[in-house]
Write a protein that holds these residues in place. Structure first.
Motif, PDB file in Angstrom:
ATOM      1  N   VAL A  40       1.114  -1.321   0.019  1.00 50.78           N
ATOM      2  CA  VAL A  40      -0.013   0.054   0.011  1.00 50.78           C
ATOM      3  C   VAL A  40       0.836   1.236   0.136  1.00 50.78           C
ATOM      4  O   VAL A  40       0.724   2.146  -0.802  1.00 50.78           O
ATOM      5  N   LEU A  41       1.939   1.163   0.854  1.00 51.31           N
ATOM      6  CA  LEU A  41       2.642   2.312   0.957  1.00 51.31           C
ATOM      7  C   LEU A  41       3.516   2.701  -0.646  1.00 51.31           C
ATOM      8  O   LEU A  41       3.517   3.754  -0.992  1.00 51.31           O
ATOM      9  N   ASN A  42       3.956   1.472  -0.984  1.00 48.95           N
ATOM     10  CA  ASN A  42       4.444   1.438  -2.486  1.00 48.95           C
ATOM     11  C   ASN A  42       3.515   2.100  -3.328  1.00 48.95           C
ATOM     12  O   ASN A  42       4.078   2.939  -4.248  1.00 48.95           O
ATOM     13  N   ALA A  43       2.423   1.729  -3.282  1.00 51.21           N
ATOM     14  CA  ALA A  43       1.185   2.335  -4.219  1.00 51.21           C
ATOM     15  C   ALA A  43       1.129   3.563  -4.193  1.00 51.21           C
ATOM     16  O   ALA A  43       1.146   4.550  -5.290  1.00 51.21           O
ATOM     17  N   LEU A  44       1.001   4.132  -2.923  1.00 51.86           N
ATOM     18  CA  LEU A  44       0.762   5.553  -2.719  1.00 51.86           C
ATOM     19  C   LEU A  44       2.153   6.529  -2.825  1.00 51.86           C
ATOM     20  O   LEU A  44       1.947   7.676  -3.273  1.00 51.86           O
ATOM     21  N   VAL A  45       3.232   6.056  -2.883  1.00 51.60           N
ATOM     22  CA  VAL A  45       4.434   6.576  -3.235  1.00 51.60           C
ATOM     23  C   VAL A  45       4.634   6.568  -4.856  1.00 51.60           C
ATOM     24  O   VAL A  45       4.932   7.813  -5.347  1.00 51.60           O
ATOM     25  N   SER A  71      -5.810   1.864   8.119  1.00 51.62           N
ATOM     26  CA  SER A  71      -5.782   2.407   9.454  1.00 51.62           C
ATOM     27  C   SER A  71      -4.545   2.179  10.253  1.00 51.62           C
ATOM     28  O   SER A  71      -3.986   3.198  10.915  1.00 51.62           O
ATOM     29  N   ARG A  72      -4.063   0.882  10.041  1.00 50.05           N
ATOM     30  CA  ARG A  72      -2.647   0.886  10.950  1.00 50.05           C
ATOM     31  C   ARG A  72      -1.721   1.870  10.217  1.00 50.05           C
ATOM     32  O   ARG A  72      -0.695   2.284  11.013  1.00 50.05           O
ATOM     33  N   LEU A  73      -1.534   1.946   9.017  1.00 45.35           N
ATOM     34  CA  LEU A  73      -0.389   2.979   8.252  1.00 45.35           C
ATOM     35  C   LEU A  73      -0.747   4.324   8.963  1.00 45.35           C
ATOM     36  O   LEU A  73       0.394   5.041   9.191  1.00 45.35           O
ATOM     37  N   GLY A  74      -2.035   4.830   8.873  1.00 48.80           N
ATOM     38  CA  GLY A  74      -2.546   6.130   9.376  1.00 48.80           C
ATOM     39  C   GLY A  74      -1.902   6.379  10.968  1.00 48.80           C
ATOM     40  O   GLY A  74      -1.370   7.329  11.334  1.00 48.80           O
ATOM     41  N   ARG A  75      -2.121   5.222  11.514  1.00 49.31           N
ATOM     42  CA  ARG A  75      -2.006   5.309  13.356  1.00 49.31           C
ATOM     43  C   ARG A  75      -0.415   5.639  13.467  1.00 49.31           C
ATOM     44  O   ARG A  75      -0.001   6.060  14.174  1.00 49.31           O
ATOM     45  N   GLY A  77       1.502   6.973  11.572  1.00 46.67           N
ATOM     46  CA  GLY A  77       2.094   8.186  10.942  1.00 46.67           C
ATOM     47  C   GLY A  77       2.736   8.151   9.433  1.00 46.67           C
ATOM     48  O   GLY A  77       3.427   9.071   9.262  1.00 46.67           O
ATOM     49  N   LEU A  78       2.348   7.030   8.731  1.00 48.69           N
ATOM     50  CA  LEU A  78       3.008   6.811   7.444  1.00 48.69           C
ATOM     51  C   LEU A  78       2.165   7.202   6.455  1.00 48.69           C
ATOM     52  O   LEU A  78       2.799   7.333   5.251  1.00 48.69           O
ATOM     53  N   LEU A  79       0.844   7.401   6.536  1.00 47.87           N
ATOM     54  CA  LEU A  79       0.048   8.303   5.415  1.00 47.87           C
ATOM     55  C   LEU A  79      -1.004   9.142   6.192  1.00 47.87           C
ATOM     56  O   LEU A  79      -1.315   9.118   7.299  1.00 47.87           O
ATOM     57  N   ASP A  80      -1.349  10.160   5.163  1.00 50.50           N
ATOM     58  CA  ASP A  80      -2.271  11.207   5.571  1.00 50.50           C
ATOM     59  C   ASP A  80      -3.532  10.925   4.798  1.00 50.50           C
ATOM     60  O   ASP A  80      -3.483  10.469   3.539  1.00 50.50           O
ATOM     61  N   LYS A  81      -4.892  11.305   5.196  1.00 54.74           N
ATOM     62  CA  LYS A  81      -5.949  11.098   4.535  1.00 54.74           C
ATOM     63  C   LYS A  81      -6.454  12.614   4.419  1.00 54.74           C
ATOM     64  O   LYS A  81      -6.584  13.205   5.535  1.00 54.74           O
ATOM     65  N   VAL A  82      -7.083  12.931   3.367  1.00 53.46           N
ATOM     66  CA  VAL A  82      -7.412  14.567   3.068  1.00 53.46           C
ATOM     67  C   VAL A  82      -8.850  14.034   2.222  1.00 53.46           C
ATOM     68  O   VAL A  82      -8.890  13.139   1.498  1.00 53.46           O
ATOM     69  N   ARG A  83      -9.942  14.884   2.450  1.00 54.98           N
ATOM     70  CA  ARG A  83     -11.175  14.864   1.839  1.00 54.98           C
ATOM     71  C   ARG A  83     -10.973  15.185   0.384  1.00 54.98           C
ATOM     72  O   ARG A  83     -10.238  16.083   0.222  1.00 54.98           O
ATOM     73  N   GLU A  97       6.044  12.354   5.231  1.00 56.01           N
ATOM     74  CA  GLU A  97       7.311  12.238   4.957  1.00 56.01           C
ATOM     75  C   GLU A  97       8.239  11.090   5.578  1.00 56.01           C
ATOM     76  O   GLU A  97       8.858  10.282   5.047  1.00 56.01           O
ATOM     77  N   ASP A  98       7.458  10.861   6.563  1.00 56.82           N
ATOM     78  CA  ASP A  98       8.013   9.451   7.378  1.00 56.82           C
ATOM     79  C   ASP A  98       7.567   8.361   6.679  1.00 56.82           C
ATOM     80  O   ASP A  98       8.452   7.356   6.477  1.00 56.82           O
ATOM     81  N   GLY A  99       6.561   8.268   5.802  1.00 53.87           N
ATOM     82  CA  GLY A  99       5.975   7.170   5.061  1.00 53.87           C
ATOM     83  C   GLY A  99       6.922   6.909   3.810  1.00 53.87           C
ATOM     84  O   GLY A  99       7.529   5.886   3.641  1.00 53.87           O
ATOM     85  N   VAL A 100       7.431   8.147   3.301  1.00 47.45           N
ATOM     86  CA  VAL A 100       8.234   8.074   2.130  1.00 47.45           C
ATOM     87  C   VAL A 100       9.661   7.619   2.519  1.00 47.45           C
ATOM     88  O   VAL A 100      10.258   6.650   2.019  1.00 47.45           O
ATOM     89  N   ARG A 101      10.126   8.021   3.950  1.00 51.25           N
ATOM     90  CA  ARG A 101      11.532   7.572   4.269  1.00 51.25           C
ATOM     91  C   ARG A 101      11.344   6.038   4.729  1.00 51.25           C
ATOM     92  O   ARG A 101      12.235   5.294   4.337  1.00 51.25           O
ATOM     93  N   THR A 102      10.200   5.618   5.234  1.00 53.01           N
ATOM     94  CA  THR A 102      10.260   3.948   5.492  1.00 53.01           C
ATOM     95  C   THR A 102      10.037   3.266   4.451  1.00 53.01           C
ATOM     96  O   THR A 102      10.887   2.283   4.256  1.00 53.01           O
TER      97      THR A 102
END
Length: 157
Positions: A40-45, A71-75, A77-83, A97-102
């Motif tokens: 999921v993180l890879n897809a969002l990067v 939900s877990r990635l959000g908790r 701090g690795l991804l943000d949700k915006v409307r 930024e932490d998600g990209v570093r991870t």
């Protein structure tokens, strides 16, 4: 009744392969971030700003699983949700930024793990193996959609 040879059962072999992958993932990549979470993180990067449904489709996760992964990635701090400004009912997802570093750190570890995982095969065999399991996985994915012509195979005895 005679016992069957499980070495000829693809599901049994797929389960063993998944177990081996899981063990290698935990030992070489991460005990905190799972392989589906990394996907999921890879897809969002690759495509920041996707909605949850689209991310799930990209990485092959069902609705309930993708919801839990996000939900877990959000908790963490690795991804943000915006409307979505064009559709307030859905959220768009972006790595922090932490998600990209991870992601960057895990990408290096994942590449090494894949080398170890596929080491029993020659380079040519690795290419063939990946092509074959991709084809089987793609065909299995089509079976999940009963409305499609191949999905009707599930109804056959």
């Amino acid at each position: 009744m005679t016992a069957v040879d499980l070495a000829s059962h693809p599901g049994h072999l797929a389960r063993r392969l998944q177990q081996a992958h899981h063990l290698l993932w935990n030992a070489m990549v991460s005990e905190e971030i799972t392989s589906p979470q990394f996907a999921v993180l890879n897809a969002l990067v690759a495509e920041p700003g996707l909605d949850q449904r689209t991310v799930g489709e990209r990485v092959g996760l069902d609705r309930s699983t993708i919801a839990e992964v996000i939900s877990r990635l959000g908790r963490r701090g690795l991804l943000d949700k915006v409307r979505d400004p064009q559709d307030g009912r859905r959220s768009l997802l972006r790595p922090t930024e932490d998600g990209v570093r991870t992601h960057r750190k895990l990408t290096v570890r994942t590449a090494r793990m894949n080398q170890v995982f596929l080491a029993p095969l020659s380079a040519e065999e690795q290419t063939v193996f990946l092509d074959l399991i991709r084809r089987v996985a793609d065909a299995a994915e089509e079976l999940r959609h009963p409305a499609s012509p191949t999905g009707s195979a599930l109804a056959q005895p």
